[in-house]
Design a protein around this motif. Structure first.
Motif, PDB file in Angstrom:
ATOM      1  N   SER A 114     -57.462   5.411 -19.851  1.00 29.23           N
ATOM      2  CA  SER A 114     -58.430   4.707 -21.209  1.00 29.23           C
ATOM      3  C   SER A 114     -58.475   4.568 -22.339  1.00 29.23           C
ATOM      4  N   ARG A 115     -57.826   5.465 -23.354  1.00 30.45           N
ATOM      5  CA  ARG A 115     -57.272   5.328 -24.401  1.00 30.45           C
ATOM      6  C   ARG A 115     -56.925   3.807 -24.490  1.00 30.45           C
ATOM      7  N   GLU A 116     -55.842   3.880 -23.532  1.00 27.70           N
ATOM      8  CA  GLU A 116     -55.028   1.901 -23.993  1.00 27.70           C
ATOM      9  C   GLU A 116     -55.993   1.526 -23.188  1.00 27.70           C
ATOM     10  N   ARG A 117     -56.865   1.462 -22.409  1.00 24.79           N
ATOM     11  CA  ARG A 117     -57.755   0.600 -22.554  1.00 24.79           C
ATOM     12  C   ARG A 117     -58.033  -0.129 -23.470  1.00 24.79           C
ATOM     13  N   ILE A 118     -59.464   0.906 -24.352  1.00 23.48           N
ATOM     14  CA  ILE A 118     -59.510   1.167 -25.489  1.00 23.48           C
ATOM     15  C   ILE A 118     -59.222   0.055 -26.652  1.00 23.48           C
ATOM     16  N   ARG A 119     -57.623   0.383 -26.629  1.00 21.20           N
ATOM     17  CA  ARG A 119     -56.873   0.112 -27.839  1.00 21.20           C
ATOM     18  C   ARG A 119     -56.840  -1.836 -27.131  1.00 21.20           C
ATOM     19  N   ALA A 120     -56.185  -1.920 -26.019  1.00 21.53           N
ATOM     20  CA  ALA A 120     -55.888  -3.497 -25.638  1.00 21.53           C
ATOM     21  C   ALA A 120     -56.804  -3.892 -26.076  1.00 21.53           C
ATOM     22  N   ALA A 121     -58.479  -3.613 -26.385  1.00 17.02           N
ATOM     23  CA  ALA A 121     -59.751  -4.870 -26.473  1.00 17.02           C
ATOM     24  C   ALA A 121     -59.744  -4.526 -27.768  1.00 17.02           C
ATOM     25  N   GLY A 122     -58.977  -4.218 -28.609  1.00 13.41           N
ATOM     26  CA  GLY A 122     -58.507  -4.223 -30.354  1.00 13.41           C
ATOM     27  C   GLY A 122     -60.116  -3.027 -30.818  1.00 13.41           C
ATOM     28  N   LEU A 123     -60.301  -2.019 -30.368  1.00 16.18           N
ATOM     29  CA  LEU A 123     -60.406  -1.048 -30.709  1.00 16.18           C
ATOM     30  C   LEU A 123     -59.465   0.279 -30.717  1.00 16.18           C
ATOM     31  N   ALA A 137     -77.082   0.638 -15.667  1.00 15.88           N
ATOM     32  CA  ALA A 137     -77.148  -0.003 -16.340  1.00 15.88           C
ATOM     33  C   ALA A 137     -77.329   0.491 -18.671  1.00 15.88           C
ATOM     34  N   ALA A 138     -77.356   1.925 -17.939  1.00 18.96           N
ATOM     35  CA  ALA A 138     -78.002   2.945 -19.002  1.00 18.96           C
ATOM     36  C   ALA A 138     -76.944   3.674 -19.516  1.00 18.96           C
ATOM     37  N   LEU A 139     -75.465   3.222 -18.772  1.00 13.27           N
ATOM     38  CA  LEU A 139     -74.534   3.881 -19.262  1.00 13.27           C
ATOM     39  C   LEU A 139     -73.123   2.471 -19.903  1.00 13.27           C
ATOM     40  N   SER A 140     -73.859   1.650 -19.650  1.00 18.31           N
ATOM     41  CA  SER A 140     -73.395   0.202 -20.126  1.00 18.31           C
ATOM     42  C   SER A 140     -73.524   0.439 -21.306  1.00 18.31           C
ATOM     43  N   ASP A 141     -75.004   0.490 -21.666  1.00 13.32           N
ATOM     44  CA  ASP A 141     -75.615   0.683 -22.954  1.00 13.32           C
ATOM     45  C   ASP A 141     -75.151   1.876 -23.671  1.00 13.32           C
ATOM     46  N   SER A 142     -75.013   2.582 -23.451  1.00 15.10           N
ATOM     47  CA  SER A 142     -74.218   4.143 -24.100  1.00 15.10           C
ATOM     48  C   SER A 142     -73.243   3.750 -24.619  1.00 15.10           C
ATOM     49  N   MET A 143     -72.234   3.186 -23.829  1.00 14.64           N
ATOM     50  CA  MET A 143     -70.500   2.385 -24.078  1.00 14.64           C
ATOM     51  C   MET A 143     -70.833   1.410 -25.058  1.00 14.64           C
ATOM     52  N   ARG A 144     -71.598   0.633 -25.498  1.00 18.41           N
ATOM     53  CA  ARG A 144     -72.054   0.061 -26.878  1.00 18.41           C
ATOM     54  C   ARG A 144     -72.450   0.984 -27.714  1.00 18.41           C
ATOM     55  N   ARG A 145     -73.136   1.674 -27.510  1.00 22.83           N
ATOM     56  CA  ARG A 145     -73.954   2.659 -29.012  1.00 22.83           C
ATOM     57  C   ARG A 145     -72.551   3.031 -29.202  1.00 22.83           C
ATOM     58  N   PHE A 146     -71.642   3.355 -28.350  1.00 23.35           N
ATOM     59  CA  PHE A 146     -70.213   4.407 -28.650  1.00 23.35           C
ATOM     60  C   PHE A 146     -69.541   3.116 -29.798  1.00 23.35           C
ATOM     61  N   TYR A 147     -69.417   2.109 -29.331  1.00 24.55           N
ATOM     62  CA  TYR A 147     -68.445   1.322 -29.025  1.00 24.55           C
ATOM     63  C   TYR A 147     -69.166   0.245 -30.078  1.00 24.55           C
ATOM     64  N   PRO A 148     -69.689  -0.242 -31.193  1.00 25.60           N
ATOM     65  CA  PRO A 148     -70.425  -1.240 -31.415  1.00 25.60           C
ATOM     66  C   PRO A 148     -69.597  -2.360 -31.433  1.00 25.60           C
ATOM     67  N   ALA A 149     -69.274  -2.260 -31.472  1.00 31.17           N
ATOM     68  CA  ALA A 149     -67.878  -3.367 -32.196  1.00 31.17           C
ATOM     69  C   ALA A 149     -67.929  -4.525 -30.571  1.00 31.17           C
ATOM     70  N   LEU A 150     -68.328  -3.310 -29.182  1.00 29.37           N
ATOM     71  CA  LEU A 150     -68.716  -4.351 -27.746  1.00 29.37           C
ATOM     72  C   LEU A 150     -69.544  -5.037 -27.854  1.00 29.37           C
ATOM     73  N   ALA A 151     -70.291  -4.570 -29.084  1.00 25.91           N
ATOM     74  CA  ALA A 151     -71.314  -6.005 -29.160  1.00 25.91           C
ATOM     75  C   ALA A 151     -71.351  -7.184 -29.509  1.00 25.91           C
ATOM     76  N   ASP A 152     -69.975  -6.947 -30.647  1.00 25.59           N
ATOM     77  CA  ASP A 152     -70.322  -8.069 -31.094  1.00 25.59           C
ATOM     78  C   ASP A 152     -68.711  -8.640 -31.454  1.00 25.59           C
ATOM     79  N   LYS A 153     -68.380  -8.239 -30.403  1.00 23.84           N
ATOM     80  CA  LYS A 153     -67.197  -9.941 -30.251  1.00 23.84           C
ATOM     81  C   LYS A 153     -68.188 -10.241 -28.655  1.00 23.84           C
ATOM     82  N   PRO A 154     -66.604 -11.555 -29.136  1.00 21.21           N
ATOM     83  CA  PRO A 154     -67.563 -12.452 -28.220  1.00 21.21           C
ATOM     84  C   PRO A 154     -67.134 -12.191 -26.827  1.00 21.21           C
TER      85      PRO A 154
END
Length: 230
Positions: free
Chosen positions: A166-175, A213-230
């Motif tokens: 899981s940590r590897e996938r987060i880093r792969a996204a530049g986070l 949908a609520a879980l997806s929203d919580s992920m964006r809240r924990f990692y706000p950059a997900l909403a900002d990245k194209p």
């Protein structure tokens, strides 16, 4: 008169020629023992998953799995001397298959899109019959000490590997993974397992969609950059 003279000489010649011209049947290659053994194990594990998903843990016995797999009781006990051995093999095999399924989704999406879709992906993996089978085993271990201890040890190794992945996938996204990234991963896994059990019992796909949908929203809240990245 000798035995050979019981057939006219001309016919003997024709018979010899026919024998020489007739192609010999191909020799069927016997598969190596290790290959046949692996196939039998896989067939039994697949049958165990089907029985667990269909009838639950208590009704899944060595005999019912053997019947489902179409193997003898002797073959079953050769590979899995006890039900505990089979159940642990199921959990390990399902985790390995989960990795293959996640790997396919990783190959299809860029890391950002993959993280955004992670709750849906986890749901697709964990709600399938194999995922329900693993939950049946986990629930049953509460009242089966012979299963509980080795299952906890196996699940701890699985969790450690899943956290690293899981940590590897987060880093792969530049986070950068949050300090409590492992706890968040456990939270999402627990939530999705609960949804899978509830969906199996209640057959409420619409409620599941809202929860995802609520879980997806919580992920964006924990990692706000997900909403900002194209």
């Amino acid at each position: 008169m000798t035995q050979g003279m019981l057939v006219p000489p001309g016919r003997v010649t024709r018979m010899r020629r026919m024998t020489q011209d007739t192609p010999k049947p191909a020799i069927r290659r016997r598969r190596p023992q290790a290959e046949r053994s692996a196939d039998t194990r896989a067939k039994v594990i697949e049958a165990a998953i089907a029985c667990l998903h269909r009838a639950g843990y208590s009704a899944t016995t060595i005999s019912t799995v053997a019947d489902e797999a179409g193997v003898s009781r002797g073959a079953m006990t050769h590979h899995f001397p006890a039900k505990t051995d089979l159940m642990l093999a199921v959990v390990a095999a399902v985790f390995e298959e989960d990795g293959v399924l996640y790997g396919r989704t990783i190959a299809k999406m860029d890391p950002i899109a993959w993280l955004r879709a992670l709750p849906e992906t986890m749901w697709a993996v964990m709600s399938r019959p194999a995922g329900i089978a693993v939950m049946e085993i986990m629930l049953a271990s509460r009242s089966d000490p012979s299963l509980a201890e080795p299952l906890r040890a196996l699940q701890s190794r699985i969790d450690d590997q899943a956290h690293r992945w899981s940590r590897e996938r987060i880093r792969a996204a530049g986070l950068e993974p949050l300090p409590d990234a492992d706890a968040l991963h456990e939270l999402w896994v627990a939530a999705l397992r609960g949804l899978a059990l509830e969906s199996t019992f209640m057959n409420n796909a619409e409620n599941v969609r809202g929860a995802l949908a609520a879980l997806s929203d919580s992920m964006r809240r924990f990692y706000p950059a997900l909403a900002d990245k194209p």
